[in-house]
Motif scaffolding. Structure first.
Motif, PDB file in Angstrom:
ATOM      1  N   SER A   1      31.368  44.843  37.649  1.00 54.00           N
ATOM      2  CA  SER A   1      30.817  43.836  36.819  1.00 54.00           C
ATOM      3  C   SER A   1      29.483  44.537  36.504  1.00 54.00           C
ATOM      4  CB  SER A   1      30.534  42.618  37.538  1.00 54.00           C
ATOM      5  OG  SER A   1      29.547  42.636  38.484  1.00 54.00           O
TER       6      SER A   1
ATOM      7  N   ASN B   1      36.406  38.835  35.386  1.00 54.78           N
ATOM      8  CA  ASN B   1      36.649  38.613  36.875  1.00 54.78           C
ATOM      9  C   ASN B   1      36.703  36.739  36.718  1.00 54.78           C
ATOM     10  OD1 ASN B   1      36.450  41.232  37.327  1.00 54.78           O
ATOM     11  ND2 ASN B   1      34.384  41.176  37.847  1.00 54.78           N
TER      12      ASN B   1
ATOM     13  N   ALA C   1      42.346  36.906  38.251  1.00 53.10           N
ATOM     14  CA  ALA C   1      40.918  36.591  37.973  1.00 53.10           C
ATOM     15  C   ALA C   1      40.448  35.220  38.584  1.00 53.10           C
ATOM     16  CB  ALA C   1      40.797  36.419  36.393  1.00 53.10           C
TER      17      ALA C   1
ATOM     18  N   PRO D   1      44.236  40.547  45.656  1.00 60.17           N
ATOM     19  CA  PRO D   1      44.359  41.153  43.864  1.00 60.17           C
ATOM     20  C   PRO D   1      45.268  42.289  44.082  1.00 60.17           C
ATOM     21  CG  PRO D   1      42.154  40.728  44.642  1.00 60.17           C
ATOM     22  CD  PRO D   1      42.836  40.371  45.844  1.00 60.17           C
TER      23      PRO D   1
ATOM     24  N   LEU E   1      34.921  43.700  42.966  1.00 57.08           N
ATOM     25  CA  LEU E   1      35.175  43.666  41.467  1.00 57.08           C
ATOM     26  C   LEU E   1      34.055  44.274  40.762  1.00 57.08           C
ATOM     27  CD1 LEU E   1      37.026  40.285  40.915  1.00 57.08           C
ATOM     28  CD2 LEU E   1      38.031  42.245  41.579  1.00 57.08           C
TER      29      LEU E   1
ATOM     30  N   ALA F   1      39.043  34.787  43.952  1.00 54.76           N
ATOM     31  CA  ALA F   1      38.581  35.365  45.287  1.00 54.76           C
ATOM     32  C   ALA F   1      38.988  34.653  46.571  1.00 54.76           C
ATOM     33  CB  ALA F   1      37.176  35.352  45.039  1.00 54.76           C
TER      34      ALA F   1
ATOM     35  N   ARG G   1      38.511  45.252  37.445  1.00 57.83           N
ATOM     36  CA  ARG G   1      38.133  43.890  37.097  1.00 57.83           C
ATOM     37  C   ARG G   1      39.088  43.755  36.084  1.00 57.83           C
ATOM     38  NH1 ARG G   1      39.393  45.294  33.103  1.00 57.83           N
ATOM     39  NH2 ARG G   1      38.514  46.765  31.297  1.00 57.83           N
ATOM     40  N   THR G   2      38.960  42.184  35.852  1.00 57.41           N
ATOM     41  CA  THR G   2      40.053  41.523  34.779  1.00 57.41           C
ATOM     42  C   THR G   2      38.833  40.896  33.741  1.00 57.41           C
ATOM     43  OG1 THR G   2      39.520  39.212  35.890  1.00 57.41           O
ATOM     44  CG2 THR G   2      41.488  40.613  36.518  1.00 57.41           C
TER      45      THR G   2
END
Length: 618
Positions: free
Chosen positions: A283, A320, A224, A232, A281, A227, A308-309
Motif C-alpha cells: 500500500s 486491499n 481483498a 490470501p 499487503l 485479513a 495487493r488488490t
C-alpha cells in the motif's frame, strides 16, 4: 516486418492473459551487456538509405543501403554514405536536445554502433532489446534486417541468429523515423513534443536455449479485506519460450515467506496458484516488496513484487478492501530543465520526488507508457500509477489497422508492467470525441485490456456533457458503460469562463461507478506577478486552484480523486504565446527550472486535508 502474434489463454477464474509472443520481460534481471553510449549517425530526411529513386525499399545486398558497411571493398567501389565520429548522438536520449539543428526535426536518422561480443561457451540464444524508440525502428545487424517496430514508448526485442553475431566488429544500425502520421498511434495532432531517437536503454541479452519468457504473480481479488479470515492466494502463470519436456517443472520461491512451490509445466504457458500466509499487503503507507524467484532447470529470474488488490466497487475504489482516495498529479516523461525526454532512474527520482513533495500518493503517467524505472520506483515509494497508451484526441477510429497498432502498444505496456503493484489503472486513451465508431474502437481496447489483465481497473479520460442542465455537468460519455473508473478532464476557469464559474458548477455521472478527475489546470509563467484576473500570472493560476478546490469539497460521494494537469511545465509546439509560453505548456505546478508556483502550495494544503480524511492510505 515483425508479425505480432497474440495468444489468448484462460488461466483461472480471476486472471486471463494475452501475451506477446516474443517480448522478454524483467530484462533488468537477465544477463545483458549495455549498448548505450555514443552512436554515430546519418541524417536522412529523404530516406535515401532506405528507398531507391523509384521509392522502393532497397534490397538487403545493395551497398548504398545505409544498413550496410560504409567501408569500400576497394577504391573503385561507390559509397555515398558514411558513419563518422564527427557526427555522434548519445543513447539513450532524444536527438532534439542534443543538437540545435534537431530541435524541430521530424524524419529519419540512422544510428550506428560497433561492438564486440565474446559468446559464452554454452549453448545460448541472443536478443537485441530496446526500451523504446520513437517512432518507427528498423533494426539491422551486420547487414541483415532483424525486424521493424512501431510505437514510441514501449519495449521490443528481436532474436539474433547465432551465426550473425561476431566476436569483433559487429555493425548495428537502427533506422529511426519519428514522422507523425494520420494512421499512427499517436496521430498527427498532440500537445507534447515529438522527441525522436533511441530514447531508452539498448541491451544485448544472452539467454539459455530454453528460458522463462514471462510470468505473472498477482493477488487474487476475492481476498481483498479478508485479513486473518482466509489465506490470501496469488495466482497467475509462467510462460516458457518452448514446449516443456515431459515432467519439466517450474519452481516459485518467496524466501521471506518461506514459500517454495514446484509445479509441473503443462504447456508453454502454465497457470499457478500460490498460498501466501502472513503476507504483508502493499500500500502507499507500507509499500512492501518481496523477492520472488521463478526458475526451471535451465533458467532463473528474480523480481521484487508487491501483493495487493485493487477494484472499483460501487462508488469507491478499494485498495486491499479499503477506500482509496487518489491524491494525484499528471506527469509527462520529460525533464524540463534539460528540455529532454526522461529515461533514467535519476529522472524518475526527480519526477516522483516532486510528486511526493506535493503530497501525492498517485501519478497519472501521461499520455504514453513512461520508462520502466518510473513504475519500478513507484513500487518502492508506494505511489499508485495510472498508465496509458497514446490513443489521443483524433485517432483514425475507423481504421482496423490503427486499432491493431493501438492494441500492440496496449499489449506491450501491460506485458512489461503486469507485475508492478503500483500500477492500478490501465488507460486506453485521452479525450477521444464521442461517436459510435470511436466507442466501438475504444470498447475493443477495453476488452483486450481485460483479456490481458483483469486484476486492475480499466479507464480512459472521457468526454463531459456541459449542456445537461443549469450549473450541472454530467459525465455521460457512452464509453463510461465499459470502464471501471469514470474519469474526465475539466478546465473550468481556463477554457471557458473565469475561475469563479466553479462556484455554481456541480458534477455528476450517469454511471454508478467511482468518479475521478483525470485533469484540471491553468497556465502560469513562474515569476510573472499581476492581479488575479491577468492570464498567465501566478495569481491567476492560484485563483483557479482556490476555486477548483472549493468546488471539489462539494463533489458527489463517488468522487475518489484527482490528477491535476500538470506536475511541471513541458515543451509543446502548440503553445506559441511569445511572452508567456515560447513553446512551453505552462500549466505546471513547477516551472521548467524546478521552481514552485503559488498554486503548488494550495494543492499541497488540500492534499494534506485529504490525507487526514483517509489516513490508512498515506
Amino acid at each position: 516486418m515483425r508479425k505480432l502474434i497474440l495468444t489468448a489463454a484462460l488461466l483461472t477464474a480471476g486472471f486471463c492473459a494475452v501475451a506477446q509472443n516474443n517480448l522478454i520481460t524483467n530484462i533488468k534481471a537477465r544477463k545483458t551487456i549495455s549498448l548505450n553510449g555514443t552512436w554515430q549517425y546519418i541524417v536522412d530526411p529523404y530516406e535515401t538509405g532506405f528507398y531507391d529513386y523509384r521509392y522502393k525499399e532497397l534490397r538487403e545486398d545493395q551497398p548504398d543501403a545505409y544498413w550496410n558497411t560504409d567501408v569500400q571493398k576497394d577504391r573503385s567501389e561507390k559509397k555515398e554514405h558514411g558513419y563518422t565520429d564527427k557526427l555522434t548522438l548519445q543513447v539513450p536520449g532524444d536527438w532534439n536536445h542534443q543538437k540545435p539543428e534537431f530541435v524541430y526535426y521530424e524524419g529519419t536518422i540512422w544510428y550506428k554502433k560497433s561492438f564486440d561480443y565474446a559468446k559464452s561457451s554454452g549453448n545460448s540464444k541472443y536478443f537485441l532489446y530496446f526500451g523504446a524508440v520513437n517512432y518507427r525502428a528498423d533494426i539491422y545487424l551486420n547487414g541483415k534486417k532483424l525486424g521493424m517496430h512501431k510505437g514510441g514508448f514501449t519495449p521490443f526485442n528481436f532474436e539474433i541468429p547465432e551465426s550473425l553475431l561476431k566476436p569483433t566488429g559487429n555493425f548495428l544500425v537502427v533506422k529511426v523515423d519519428n514522422k507523425r502520421g494520420a494512421d499512427e498511434v499517436p496521430t498527427l495532432n498532440t500537445d507534447w513534443w515529438n522527441y525522436g531517437g533511441i530514447t531508452r536503454d539498448v541491451k544485448l541479452v544472452e539467454m539459455p536455449q530454453t528460458f522463462i519468457q514471462d510470468y505473472v504473480i498477482q493477488l487474487r481479488k476475492a481476498h481483498a479485506g479478508m485479513a486473518g479470515s482466509k489465506t490470501p492466494l496469488a495466482e497467475g502463470w509462467v510462460k516458457l519460450n518452448h514446449q516443456p519436456a515431459a515432467n519439466e517443472s517450474i519452481t516459485i520461491e518467496i524466501p521471506e515467506l518461506k514459500i517454495k512451490k514446484q509445479i509441473t509445466a503443462t504447456d508453454q504457458l502454465t497457470k499457478l496458484v500460490v498460498s501466501l500466509p502472513k503476507v504483508q499487503l502493499w500500500s502507499p503507507s507500507q509499500p512492501k516488496l518481496y523477492k520472488v524467484l521463478v526458475s526451471t532447470t535451465a533458467d532463473k529470474v528474480e523480481d521484487k513484487i508487491g501483493f495487493r488488490t485493487i477494484e472499483a466497487q460501487g462508488k469507491q475504489v478499494l485498495l486491499n478492501g479499503k477506500p482509496l482516495f487518489m491524491r494525484g498529479i499528471s506527469i509527462h516523461g520529460e525533464i524540463p530543465q534539460d528540455v529532454r525526454r526522461a529515461y533514467s532512474e535519476a529522472d524518475a527520482r526527480q519526477l516522483l520526488g516532486q510528486a511526493r513533495d506535493l503530497g501525492c500518493n498517485m501519478v497519472r503517467l501521461a499520455h504514453y507508457p513512461h520508462d520502466e524505472t518510473m513504475t519500478r520506483l513507484a513500487d518502492s515509494l508506494g505511489i499508485v500509477v495510472w498508465s496509458e497508451i497514446p490513443v489521443y484526441w483524433t485517432i483514425n477510429f475507423g481504421s482496423a489497422e490503427v486499432l491493431e497498432k493501438a492494441k500492440a502498444q496496449l499489449n506491450e505496456m501491460i506485458t512489461r508492467d503486469h507485475n508492478r503493484a503500483s500500477v492500478i489503472i490501465w488507460s486506453v486513451g485521452n479525450e477521444t470525441p464521442v461517436s459510435a465508431v470511436r466507442t466501438n474502437f475504444m470498447k475493443s481496447l477495453i476488452t483486450a485490456a481485460r483479456e490481458m489483465d483483469n486484476t486492475r481497473m480499466i479507464s480512459a479520460a472521457l468526454e463531459v456533457n456541459y449542456n445537461s442542465g443549469k450549473n450541472l455537468n454530467i459525465v455521460d460519455d457512452p464509453l463510461g458503460e465499459f470502464v471501471d473508473l469514470v474519469a474526465f478532464n475539466e478546465y473550468l476557469g481556463w477554457y471557458g469562463g473565469l475561475p469563479d464559474k466553479c462556484r455554481t458548477t456541480n458534477w455528476a455521472t450517469s454511471y454508478n461507478k467511482p468518479l475521478f478527475i483525470s485533469e484540471m489546470g491553468a497556465g502560469a509563467k513562474e515569476g510573472f506577478h499581476a492581479d488575479s484576473l491577468t492570464r498567465f500570472s501566478e495569481e491567476y493560476q492560484a485563483w483557479f486552484y482556490r476555486e477548483q478546490i472549493a468546488m471539489l469539497k462539494r463533489m458527489p460521494d463517488n468522487y475518489v480523486g484527482i490528477s491535476p494537469w500538470v506536475l511541471a511545465d513541458f515543451r509543446s509546439p502548440k503553445r506559441n504565446n511569445p511572452v508567456y509560453q515560447e513553446g512551453w505548456n505552462r500549466k505546471g505546478l513547477y516551472d521548467d527550472k524546478g521552481n514552485k508556483k503559488q498554486a503548488f502550495y494550495l494543492l499541497k494544503a488540500y492534499y494534506a486535508e485529504m490525507e487526514k480524511k483517509y489516513p490508512q492510505q498515506k
